[in-house]
Design a protein around this motif. Sequence first.
Motif, PDB file in Angstrom:
ATOM      1  N   GLY A  72      -1.928  -3.581   7.402  1.00  0.00           N
ATOM      2  CA  GLY A  72      -1.945  -3.680   6.154  1.00  0.00           C
ATOM      3  C   GLY A  72      -0.691  -4.347   5.321  1.00  0.00           C
ATOM      4  O   GLY A  72      -0.138  -3.766   4.513  1.00  0.00           O
ATOM      5  N   LEU A 110       4.471  -2.000   0.961  1.00  0.00           N
ATOM      6  CA  LEU A 110       5.446  -2.122   2.084  1.00  0.00           C
ATOM      7  C   LEU A 110       5.364  -3.004   3.105  1.00  0.00           C
ATOM      8  O   LEU A 110       6.244  -3.487   3.707  1.00  0.00           O
ATOM      9  N   ASP A 115      -4.550  -7.547   6.843  1.00  0.00           N
ATOM     10  CA  ASP A 115      -5.070  -6.779   5.559  1.00  0.00           C
ATOM     11  C   ASP A 115      -6.638  -7.017   5.462  1.00  0.00           C
ATOM     12  O   ASP A 115      -6.992  -8.070   5.416  1.00  0.00           O
ATOM     13  N   SER A 170     -10.352  -4.380  10.031  1.00  0.00           N
ATOM     14  CA  SER A 170     -10.003  -3.067   9.727  1.00  0.00           C
ATOM     15  C   SER A 170      -9.343  -2.383  10.838  1.00  0.00           C
ATOM     16  O   SER A 170      -9.876  -2.771  12.253  1.00  0.00           O
ATOM     17  N   VAL A 171      -8.349  -1.767  10.753  1.00  0.00           N
ATOM     18  CA  VAL A 171      -7.413  -1.465  11.724  1.00  0.00           C
ATOM     19  C   VAL A 171      -8.414  -0.180  12.678  1.00  0.00           C
ATOM     20  O   VAL A 171      -8.084  -0.428  13.955  1.00  0.00           O
ATOM     21  N   ASN A 189       1.253   0.496   9.621  1.00  0.00           N
ATOM     22  CA  ASN A 189       1.467   0.714   8.141  1.00  0.00           C
ATOM     23  C   ASN A 189       0.275   0.960   7.405  1.00  0.00           C
ATOM     24  O   ASN A 189       0.290   1.454   6.340  1.00  0.00           O
ATOM     25  N   THR A 227       3.874   5.123  10.467  1.00  0.00           N
ATOM     26  CA  THR A 227       3.979   5.639   9.132  1.00  0.00           C
ATOM     27  C   THR A 227       3.561   6.926   8.900  1.00  0.00           C
ATOM     28  O   THR A 227       2.348   7.000   8.762  1.00  0.00           O
ATOM     29  N   SER A 228       4.589   7.766   8.855  1.00  0.00           N
ATOM     30  CA  SER A 228       4.144   9.314   8.237  1.00  0.00           C
ATOM     31  C   SER A 228       4.318   9.212   6.910  1.00  0.00           C
ATOM     32  O   SER A 228       4.285   8.268   5.983  1.00  0.00           O
ATOM     33  N   TYR A 243      -4.842  13.401   4.301  1.00  0.00           N
ATOM     34  CA  TYR A 243      -3.695  12.443   4.557  1.00  0.00           C
ATOM     35  C   TYR A 243      -2.592  13.148   5.264  1.00  0.00           C
ATOM     36  O   TYR A 243      -2.115  12.701   6.266  1.00  0.00           O
ATOM     37  N   LYS A 260      -1.139  12.062   8.776  1.00  0.00           N
ATOM     38  CA  LYS A 260       0.286  11.616   8.581  1.00  0.00           C
ATOM     39  C   LYS A 260       1.165  12.520   9.864  1.00  0.00           C
ATOM     40  O   LYS A 260       1.998  12.018  10.402  1.00  0.00           O
ATOM     41  N   PRO A 299       8.257   7.637   4.172  1.00  0.00           N
ATOM     42  CA  PRO A 299       8.884   6.853   3.152  1.00  0.00           C
ATOM     43  C   PRO A 299       8.441   7.455   1.679  1.00  0.00           C
ATOM     44  O   PRO A 299       7.155   8.012   1.633  1.00  0.00           O
ATOM     45  N   LEU A 300       8.916   7.027   0.727  1.00  0.00           N
ATOM     46  CA  LEU A 300       8.598   6.912  -0.791  1.00  0.00           C
ATOM     47  C   LEU A 300       8.840   5.641  -1.105  1.00  0.00           C
ATOM     48  O   LEU A 300      10.104   5.269  -1.366  1.00  0.00           O
ATOM     49  N   ALA A 301       7.876   5.022  -1.840  1.00  0.00           N
ATOM     50  CA  ALA A 301       8.258   3.638  -2.511  1.00  0.00           C
ATOM     51  C   ALA A 301       7.247   3.273  -3.566  1.00  0.00           C
ATOM     52  O   ALA A 301       6.022   3.757  -3.437  1.00  0.00           O
ATOM     53  N   SER A 327       4.400   1.285  -4.909  1.00  0.00           N
ATOM     54  CA  SER A 327       3.242   0.178  -4.156  1.00  0.00           C
ATOM     55  C   SER A 327       1.821   0.618  -5.079  1.00  0.00           C
ATOM     56  O   SER A 327       1.712   1.451  -5.847  1.00  0.00           O
ATOM     57  N   THR A 353       0.961   4.258  -5.013  1.00  0.00           N
ATOM     58  CA  THR A 353       1.851   5.351  -5.780  1.00  0.00           C
ATOM     59  C   THR A 353       1.832   4.928  -7.121  1.00  0.00           C
ATOM     60  O   THR A 353       2.621   5.813  -8.042  1.00  0.00           O
TER      61      THR A 353
HETATM   62  P1  NAI Z   1      -0.589  -0.105  -0.246  1.00  0.00           P
HETATM   63  O1  NAI Z   1      -1.798   0.483  -0.729  1.00  0.00           O
HETATM   64  O2  NAI Z   1       0.030  -1.107  -1.292  1.00  0.00           O
HETATM   65  O3  NAI Z   1      -0.594  -0.991   1.071  1.00  0.00           O
HETATM   66  C1  NAI Z   1      -1.560  -0.490   1.997  1.00  0.00           C
HETATM   67  C2  NAI Z   1      -2.210  -1.744   2.648  1.00  0.00           C
HETATM   68  O4  NAI Z   1      -3.156  -1.490   3.722  1.00  0.00           O
HETATM   69  C3  NAI Z   1      -3.197  -2.422   1.734  1.00  0.00           C
HETATM   70  O5  NAI Z   1      -2.827  -3.646   1.441  1.00  0.00           O
HETATM   71  C4  NAI Z   1      -4.470  -2.260   2.129  1.00  0.00           C
HETATM   72  O6  NAI Z   1      -5.329  -3.296   1.683  1.00  0.00           O
HETATM   73  C5  NAI Z   1      -4.336  -2.134   3.645  1.00  0.00           C
HETATM   74  N1  NAI Z   1      -5.319  -1.382   4.145  1.00  0.00           N
HETATM   75  C6  NAI Z   1      -6.244  -0.385   3.879  1.00  0.00           C
HETATM   76  N2  NAI Z   1      -6.846  -0.030   4.739  1.00  0.00           N
HETATM   77  C7  NAI Z   1      -6.986  -0.822   5.930  1.00  0.00           C
HETATM   78  C8  NAI Z   1      -7.592  -1.013   6.911  1.00  0.00           C
HETATM   79  N3  NAI Z   1      -8.440  -0.082   7.349  1.00  0.00           N
HETATM   80  N4  NAI Z   1      -7.240  -2.264   7.698  1.00  0.00           N
HETATM   81  C9  NAI Z   1      -6.440  -2.971   7.309  1.00  0.00           C
HETATM   82  N5  NAI Z   1      -5.493  -2.902   6.405  1.00  0.00           N
HETATM   83  C10 NAI Z   1      -6.042  -1.915   5.505  1.00  0.00           C
HETATM   84  O7  NAI Z   1       0.342   1.158   0.162  1.00  0.00           O
HETATM   85  P2  NAI Z   1       1.730   1.310   0.644  1.00  0.00           P
HETATM   86  O8  NAI Z   1       2.458   2.130  -0.191  1.00  0.00           O
HETATM   87  O9  NAI Z   1       2.662  -0.068   0.853  1.00  0.00           O
HETATM   88  O10 NAI Z   1       1.427   2.042   2.058  1.00  0.00           O
HETATM   89  C11 NAI Z   1       2.166   1.656   3.328  1.00  0.00           C
HETATM   90  C12 NAI Z   1       2.048   2.845   3.919  1.00  0.00           C
HETATM   91  O11 NAI Z   1       3.074   3.684   4.001  1.00  0.00           O
HETATM   92  C13 NAI Z   1       0.669   3.578   4.291  1.00  0.00           C
HETATM   93  O12 NAI Z   1       0.430   3.948   5.486  1.00  0.00           O
HETATM   94  C14 NAI Z   1       1.002   4.790   3.240  1.00  0.00           C
HETATM   95  O13 NAI Z   1       0.474   5.946   3.596  1.00  0.00           O
HETATM   96  C15 NAI Z   1       2.574   5.158   3.751  1.00  0.00           C
HETATM   97  N6  NAI Z   1       3.178   5.816   2.879  1.00  0.00           N
HETATM   98  C16 NAI Z   1       3.511   5.114   1.353  1.00  0.00           C
HETATM   99  C17 NAI Z   1       4.331   5.957   0.413  1.00  0.00           C
HETATM  100  C18 NAI Z   1       4.607   5.336  -0.767  1.00  0.00           C
HETATM  101  O14 NAI Z   1       5.377   6.094  -1.450  1.00  0.00           O
HETATM  102  N7  NAI Z   1       4.213   4.199  -1.104  1.00  0.00           N
HETATM  103  C19 NAI Z   1       4.544   7.306   0.908  1.00  0.00           C
HETATM  104  C20 NAI Z   1       4.354   7.727   2.076  1.00  0.00           C
HETATM  105  C21 NAI Z   1       3.843   7.162   3.148  1.00  0.00           C
END
Ligand code: NAI
Length: 321
Positions: free
Chosen positions: A16, A21, A40, A75-76, A100, A150-151, A165, A169, A195-197, A199, A202
Amino acid sequence: TDTDLLFKDRVVVVTGSGGGLGRVYALEYAKRGAKLLINDLGKTTINRQTYNAADLVVKEIKEKFNGIAIANYDSVDTRGDRIIEQVINEWGRIDVLINNAGILRDKAFNNMTEKEFTNVLDVHLNGSYKLTKKAWSYMKEQNFGRIINTSSPAGLFGNFGQANYSAAKMGLVGFAETLAKEGYKNNIMVNSIAPLARSKMTENVIPKHILKNLGPEKIAPLVLYLTHETTKVTNSIFELAAGFYGQIRWERSAGQIFNPTDENYFTPEAILNKWDDITDFKTDIKPFNKKSHPVELSDYNALITKAKALPIQNDQGSLKI
Ligand code: NAI
């Protein structure tokens, strides 16, 4: 300098990583000499042109750092093993795996369909399984591996509308804890981050004034630190956001030992009478999570031995009518 944490020639897979992130991690690894697989399945539209999100990050790595990177659009959950096969074919090893990739399907549990529940588990938990399973034997053989699951705070503490979710997680945390124990002797270190970020995930959920402080570049440093060859930290959970970095651990209360020689003492009423002691965290708190070793059975044996040595106390809480 000597203290630079470089990743020269390390092969790093970030799922991803076409955005959010994952992209920020990938750029930081590339800057420090790693060879990257950018996975991705998403698309990005720029000026009405649609691109594979992974291709854009590969291009960015090449342009910014003259780095080495390849793209993958699988897809993962369905083809996670092929992602690892691709780096093995390309570079013959896999050093760092960042699980991730993720999606949200938020809904109050009452309204959540089974599909919404299982889809989220499939991407986060089963997707991480697929890649890890394929990478594991190579890491063992190399006697080197670093894995991050990634939790999320929503997994550790729960969150309204995120039963699917949270289950995924927290599942990732348990998965990492067992892998940490199994991988330790082969120098495979496995940790979880919550994390919290800012993107895509969020930007429509968290208020703007808070988002401002949640740059994803504040998450990357800990991920890189934990996956460096000199880092021996494993079996741990870290919570991080907005420049805060902390560790989360399990705790066991001081508890109450009931003497196991007298059946009468094992009653719900005994539990009721001793509830305050059973749940007392004020005294003698024991971290439940030793760095790299499981909680040993001997831990419990020691408690039972201690219990057997106790005189039977009248206030222990046998049935009082
Ligand atoms: P994001 O939505 O910007 O990035 C996630 C990426 O994963 C996207 O580019 C998406 O296309 C890709 N993706 C989705 N399903 C997929 C699949 N089946 N196979 C391959 N790629 C796939 O979100 P973000 O925030 O960067 O999230 C990254 C990780 O961090 C996730 O696991 C999320 O649950 C976790 N996380 C994020 C938080 C935040 O505050 N942003 C909070 C807690 C956890």
